[in-house]
Design an enzyme around this catalytic site. Structure first.
Site, mmCIF file in Angstrom:
data_model
loop_
_atom_site.group_PDB
_atom_site.id
_atom_site.type_symbol
_atom_site.label_atom_id
_atom_site.label_comp_id
_atom_site.label_asym_id
_atom_site.label_seq_id
_atom_site.Cartn_x
_atom_site.Cartn_y
_atom_site.Cartn_z
ATOM 1 N N GLN A 12 -4.723 -4.874 7.173
ATOM 2 C CA GLN A 12 -5.739 -5.799 6.651
ATOM 3 C C GLN A 12 -5.756 -7.146 7.373
ATOM 4 O OE1 GLN A 12 -8.036 -4.896 4.700
ATOM 5 N NE2 GLN A 12 -7.193 -2.991 3.917
ATOM 6 N N ASP A 38 2.883 -4.422 8.174
ATOM 7 C CA ASP A 38 1.708 -3.555 8.045
ATOM 8 C C ASP A 38 0.484 -4.446 8.235
ATOM 9 O OD1 ASP A 38 -0.531 -2.304 7.046
ATOM 10 O OD2 ASP A 38 0.417 -1.590 5.212
ATOM 11 N N CYS A 69 -4.684 2.431 -3.628
ATOM 12 C CA CYS A 69 -3.436 2.936 -3.038
ATOM 13 C C CYS A 69 -2.307 1.940 -3.235
ATOM 14 C CB CYS A 69 -3.604 3.269 -1.559
ATOM 15 S SG CYS A 69 -4.808 4.544 -1.262
ATOM 16 N N HIS A 121 0.869 -1.187 0.000
ATOM 17 C CA HIS A 121 0.000 0.000 0.000
ATOM 18 C C HIS A 121 0.906 1.238 0.000
ATOM 19 C CE1 HIS A 121 -2.794 2.943 1.852
ATOM 20 N NE2 HIS A 121 -3.778 2.135 1.499
ATOM 21 N N LYS A 165 -10.541 -0.442 10.526
ATOM 22 C CA LYS A 165 -10.636 -1.651 9.699
ATOM 23 C C LYS A 165 -10.931 -2.880 10.565
ATOM 24 C CE LYS A 165 -7.404 0.224 6.304
ATOM 25 N NZ LYS A 165 -8.187 0.591 5.129
HETATM 26 N N1 PMP Z 1 -1.823 -0.545 4.643
HETATM 27 C C1 PMP Z 1 -2.778 -1.289 4.107
HETATM 28 C C2 PMP Z 1 -2.444 -2.688 3.651
HETATM 29 C C3 PMP Z 1 -4.075 -0.786 3.980
HETATM 30 O O1 PMP Z 1 -5.038 -1.532 3.449
HETATM 31 C C4 PMP Z 1 -4.350 0.535 4.434
HETATM 32 C C5 PMP Z 1 -5.736 1.149 4.300
HETATM 33 N N2 PMP Z 1 -6.320 0.975 3.053
HETATM 34 C C6 PMP Z 1 -3.323 1.267 5.000
HETATM 35 C C7 PMP Z 1 -2.065 0.705 5.089
HETATM 36 C C8 PMP Z 1 -3.540 2.655 5.516
HETATM 37 O O2 PMP Z 1 -4.439 2.642 6.575
HETATM 38 P P1 PMP Z 1 -5.028 4.006 7.151
HETATM 39 O O3 PMP Z 1 -5.541 4.768 5.962
HETATM 40 O O4 PMP Z 1 -6.101 3.583 8.078
HETATM 41 O O5 PMP Z 1 -3.917 4.734 7.827
#
Ligand code: PMP
Length: 418
Positions: A215, A212, A376, A135, A238
């Site tokens: 998910q 990270d 993203c 991401h 999430k």
């Molecule tokens: N890493 C991953 C794998 C994600 O799916 C996301 C959110 N889509 C993020 C980081 C970023 O999370 P946040 O926008 O809640 O900071």
């Protein structure tokens, strides 16, 4: 009353009483364009159960005040609730309470590590090893650190199925590698990475590891000690919790050695114009009035998760994923992107006939909420030669009926764009 009566259970998904779980999430009863809502955008954010809504309401109605600042009763209540939330969250991850830093979310947690842990250790020529499936939140913070220091990012490739090529990843570890970072679960592919194995490989070479977990936390039990990581980041929203709150787990020795990254109230011990001294960890990294309700809400979300049981959640979601994979595979002209053997409940796909944006709009008119776009993960999209995908992502309240609604809406897309 037996909470798992046979009659309420989908025989194809025996691990959970889906009707009862759904009753916990009031928003699922919300009609969308006059249709039943099939909410399949859980990787973007999950819906919130009554227990979390109540905890937030209760906090604001009966306990709201600033923390760590006053002797009055409400401030005591707020501080007690806030610090109890830290204990609850630490327990969930098998961490010590002072290894849990509260942040705005995964993004802020990774930026904290990049800025405060990594950047002071980087010099020109150093490397940070990432993977192709990251991401942007697990790319750009490192990129900012490399731009300021002359270090560089190295990327490990993935297979067509979306699995990390572990031998290739290992070959990229060397004496210049200062950190490895990878998703526990990919948000665009659903791939579940072998965190323990990767962390072991890095650790024997003395390289710190960040996973990270954005998910992963809603779907798997996460024990940071068993995983063997140095840093683990996640977002409450999430995991059935509120937005604006997240957690960085970091080994205490790292937190002790890291300088603060934001200045303000609460992160100091003493302040003078000539210089200041810092509070203990984790407060050293929590400048300003913290997200008190966020912490309380996340603790309630973890209680909810544990009440259902992560094993059962996992088995249930596995069942829906298998059903959905089979159903989508039967749609002519639809290609699934991300077919790893170890997968979480994420189904990214493209269709011959329609652009993902159009797919998303038509599904919306049918009450089906999915995400369309690059998720993203632009480098990953490039890897597959697409600019975007449509993505259905699962949570505990999804069932085969949601998938049936998705599939019938996708047949409408085919009919419209044929
Ligand atoms: N890493 C991953 C794998 C994600 O799916 C996301 C959110 N889509 C993020 C980081 C970023 O999370 P946040 O926008 O809640 O900071």
């Amino acid at each position: 009353m037996n909470p798992h009566r046979e009659s309420d259970t989908d025989p194809r998904l025996p691990s959970l009483d889906l009707a009862r779980v759904r009753a916990d999430f009031p928003i699922l009863a919300e009609p969308v364009h006059g249709k039943r809502l099939a909410y399949l955008d859980n990787a973007a954010t999950t819906q919130k159960p009554e227990a979390v809504l109540k905890a937030l309401d209760n906090y604001y109605r009966h306990g709201n005040a600033n923390v760590h600042r006053a002797v009055h009763e409400l401030s005591q209540r707020a501080t007690t609730a806030y610090e109890a939330a830290r204990d609850r969250i630490a327990r969930h991850f098998n961490a010590a309470r002072d290894e849990i830093v509260f942040t705005r979310g995964t993004t802020e947690a990774i930026n904290l590590v990049a800025r405060s842990f990594l950047e002071p250790r980087l010099k020109a020529g150093d490397e940070i090893l990432l993977t192709m499936m990251e991401h942007h939140s697990n790319i750009v913070p490192w990129q900012l650190a490399t731009e300021r220091t002359g270090a560089r990012i190295v990327v490990a490739p993935i297979s067509d199925a979306g699995e990390l090529l572990i031998d290739e990843w290992r070959q990229r570890l060397n004496v210049r590698t200062r950190l490895v970072a990878f998703a526990h679960v990919s948000n665009a592919l659903g791939t579940l990475n072998p965190v323990t194995e990767l962390a072991r490989e890095a650790r024997v070479r003395g390289i710190p590891v960040l996973a990270d977990g954005a998910q992963a936390v809603a779907h798997l039990a996460v024990d940071v000690k068993a995983l063997g990581v140095d840093f683990y980041a996640c977002s409450a929203h999430k995991v059935y919790g509120p937005t604006g709150f997240g957690v960085l787990y970091a080994k205490r020795e790292h937190l002790e050695a890291m300088p603060p990254w934001q200045g303000g109230g609460d992160m100091i011990r003493t302040v003078a114009f000539e210089g200041s001294t810092w509070n203990d960890v984790p407060y050293k990294f929590e400048a300003g009035t913290p997200p008190i309700a966020g912490a309380v809400g996340f603790a309630a979300a973890l209680d909810y998760l544990d009440g259902l049981g992560l094993d059962r959640i996992h088995r249930h979601e596995e069942g829906v994923l298998a059903y959905a994979t089979e159903a989508l595979s039967r749609i002519p002209g639809l290609r699934l992107i991300g077919t790893a053997r170890n997968k979480s409940g994420i189904l990214s796909f493209v269709m011959d006939s329609a652009h993902p944006q159009d797919i998303g709009s038509i599904l919306d008119m049918e009450g089906v909420a999915v995400r369309s776009g690059h998720h993203c993960a632009m480098p990953l999209m490039q890897r597959y030669g697409v600019s975007a995908t449509a993505r259905a992502s699962l949570a505990v309240y999804n069932g085969t009926d949601d998938i049936d609604q998705l599939v019938s809406a996708l047949h409408k897309v085919r009919a419209l764009f044929a």
